[in-house]
Write a protein that holds these residues in place. Structure first.
Motif, PDB file in Angstrom:
ATOM      1  N   ALA A 167      38.627  46.954  35.549  1.00 62.21           N
ATOM      2  CA  ALA A 167      39.711  45.980  35.659  1.00 62.21           C
ATOM      3  C   ALA A 167      40.530  45.914  34.378  1.00 62.21           C
ATOM      4  CB  ALA A 167      39.143  44.601  35.990  1.00 62.21           C
ATOM      5  N   SER A 170      43.103  48.541  34.504  1.00 65.94           N
ATOM      6  CA  SER A 170      44.213  48.151  35.379  1.00 65.94           C
ATOM      7  C   SER A 170      45.138  47.164  34.671  1.00 65.94           C
ATOM      8  CB  SER A 170      43.680  47.543  36.679  1.00 65.94           C
ATOM      9  OG  SER A 170      42.962  48.502  37.422  1.00 65.94           O
ATOM     10  N   ARG A 177      47.526  43.155  40.161  1.00 62.77           N
ATOM     11  CA  ARG A 177      46.982  42.940  41.501  1.00 62.77           C
ATOM     12  C   ARG A 177      45.641  43.669  41.669  1.00 62.77           C
ATOM     13  NH1 ARG A 177      49.554  40.478  45.177  1.00 62.77           N
ATOM     14  NH2 ARG A 177      51.564  40.841  44.125  1.00 62.77           N
ATOM     15  N   GLU A 178      45.601  44.921  41.192  1.00 64.91           N
ATOM     16  CA  GLU A 178      44.357  45.688  41.279  1.00 64.91           C
ATOM     17  C   GLU A 178      43.290  45.091  40.361  1.00 64.91           C
ATOM     18  OE1 GLU A 178      41.566  48.772  42.209  1.00 64.91           O
ATOM     19  OE2 GLU A 178      43.187  47.701  43.229  1.00 64.91           O
ATOM     20  N   ALA A 180      42.963  41.970  39.497  1.00 64.03           N
ATOM     21  CA  ALA A 180      42.465  40.754  40.143  1.00 64.03           C
ATOM     22  C   ALA A 180      41.549  41.105  41.309  1.00 64.03           C
ATOM     23  CB  ALA A 180      43.629  39.897  40.619  1.00 64.03           C
ATOM     24  N   ARG A 181      41.902  42.135  42.081  1.00 65.65           N
ATOM     25  CA  ARG A 181      41.073  42.529  43.222  1.00 65.65           C
ATOM     26  C   ARG A 181      39.678  42.949  42.766  1.00 65.65           C
ATOM     27  NH1 ARG A 181      38.755  46.447  45.464  1.00 65.65           N
ATOM     28  NH2 ARG A 181      39.411  47.939  43.863  1.00 65.65           N
ATOM     29  N   ILE A 182      39.619  43.749  41.704  1.00 62.69           N
ATOM     30  CA  ILE A 182      38.326  44.220  41.190  1.00 62.69           C
ATOM     31  C   ILE A 182      37.462  43.045  40.746  1.00 62.69           C
ATOM     32  CG2 ILE A 182      37.191  45.537  39.359  1.00 62.69           C
ATOM     33  CD1 ILE A 182      39.652  47.416  39.390  1.00 62.69           C
ATOM     34  N   LYS A 184      37.719  39.801  41.560  1.00 62.47           N
ATOM     35  CA  LYS A 184      37.331  38.932  42.681  1.00 62.47           C
ATOM     36  C   LYS A 184      36.214  39.575  43.494  1.00 62.47           C
ATOM     37  CE  LYS A 184      41.811  36.618  43.186  1.00 62.47           C
ATOM     38  NZ  LYS A 184      43.033  36.475  44.024  1.00 62.47           N
ATOM     39  N   SER A 185      36.280  40.882  43.653  1.00 61.29           N
ATOM     40  CA  SER A 185      35.231  41.599  44.375  1.00 61.29           C
ATOM     41  C   SER A 185      33.899  41.467  43.649  1.00 61.29           C
ATOM     42  CB  SER A 185      35.618  43.079  44.510  1.00 61.29           C
ATOM     43  OG  SER A 185      34.579  43.807  45.114  1.00 61.29           O
ATOM     44  N   SER A 188      32.520  38.036  44.343  1.00 63.50           N
ATOM     45  CA  SER A 188      32.107  37.809  45.733  1.00 63.50           C
ATOM     46  C   SER A 188      30.913  38.658  46.147  1.00 63.50           C
ATOM     47  CB  SER A 188      33.277  38.079  46.687  1.00 63.50           C
ATOM     48  OG  SER A 188      33.665  39.444  46.622  1.00 63.50           O
ATOM     49  N   CYS A 209      46.418  36.151  37.415  1.00 59.96           N
ATOM     50  CA  CYS A 209      47.075  35.245  38.367  1.00 59.96           C
ATOM     51  C   CYS A 209      48.417  34.749  37.828  1.00 59.96           C
ATOM     52  CB  CYS A 209      46.157  34.066  38.696  1.00 59.96           C
ATOM     53  SG  CYS A 209      44.781  34.486  39.792  1.00 59.96           S
TER      54      CYS A 209
END
Length: 234
Positions: A167, A170, A177-178, A180-182, A184-185, A188, A209
């Protein structure tokens, strides 16, 4: 002629069993109850104290972790057993804690500046990369890509470090966006991660964000950081 050596001879099987079972505090207490120390016992106390310190670090008891890691560094300097990697790991954790707040003081950091650079454990390498992203971004990118290639099959805590470094790359490329996706994954996936690492993941998510104009998300992750800091400072 010494009770210590007699007691040590009888206690050693139980001491080693406790250490191998991850019962670090029991191992340390048994070593200290022998009424003396030699190089081997000092080495075992440093190992078990380091295990206790890492446990405190993971659950967010940072003052206790600092005290224990400081003790580990002192013990490492008082035995002839090979302790370079134990001390490097302790210093890596101490510097990471200090980044959260200078109020977590360590007497070891001023005299061992950069002493964690040669750590060969996953957390130590992760700390080196995190510092490089702050101070030498170009070198950090090269090191990070090599790290990701070598560690692609990591799991547990190591997978968390891997995802965070991914991340960071990125973020460096302004692909928020990528990034944040990493992150958040990672959150979760339900992987148990050290609380201080989660603090910096929240910090990066807040920044991502904001860049994405997701102010609600930035607010939520900022609150997550505040809640963790309150826990750390208790």
């Amino acid at each position: 002629d010494s009770d210590f050596y007699y007691l040590k001879m009888n206690a050693m099987p139980d001491i080693l069993r406790a250490y191998n079972n991850g019962e670090h505090e029991i191992c340390r207490d048994m070593c200290r109850n022998l009424g003396g120390e030699d190089d081997e016992i000092t080495f075992l106390i440093s190992l078990s104290s380091c295990g206790m310190a890492k446990d405190a670090f993971s659950r967010g008891d940072l003052r206790e972790a600092c005290e224990l890691f400081d003790e580990v560094c002192r013990l490492c300097d008082s035995t002839s057993y090979p302790t370079d990697q134990i001390k490097a790991s302790a210093l890596a954790h101490l510097e990471f804690i200090n980044k959260i707040s200078p109020s977590f003081y360590s007497e070891q950091l001023p005299v061992n500046d950069g002493g964690f650079q040669n750590s060969d454990d996953p957390f130590g390498r992760y700390c080196v990369l995190m510092k490089a992203f702050e101070e030498e971004p170009v070198i950090a990118e090269i090191l990070a890509k090599a790290y990701l290639t070598r560690s692609k099959d990591a799991d547990g805590h190591d997978a968390v470090y891997l995802a965070h470094i991914n991340a960071k790359l990125s973020m460096k490329d302004r692909d928020y966006r990528e990034a944040a996706r990493i992150r958040k994954s990672t959150l979760s996936d339900g992987v148990d991660m050290p609380s201080p690492v989660m603090y910096f993941i929240f910090d990066d998510l807040e920044k991502a964000c904001k860049e994405l104009l997701d102010y609600k998300g930035a607010y939520e992750y900022s609150n997550g950081k505040i809640a963790l800091m309150e826990k750390f400072l208790r």
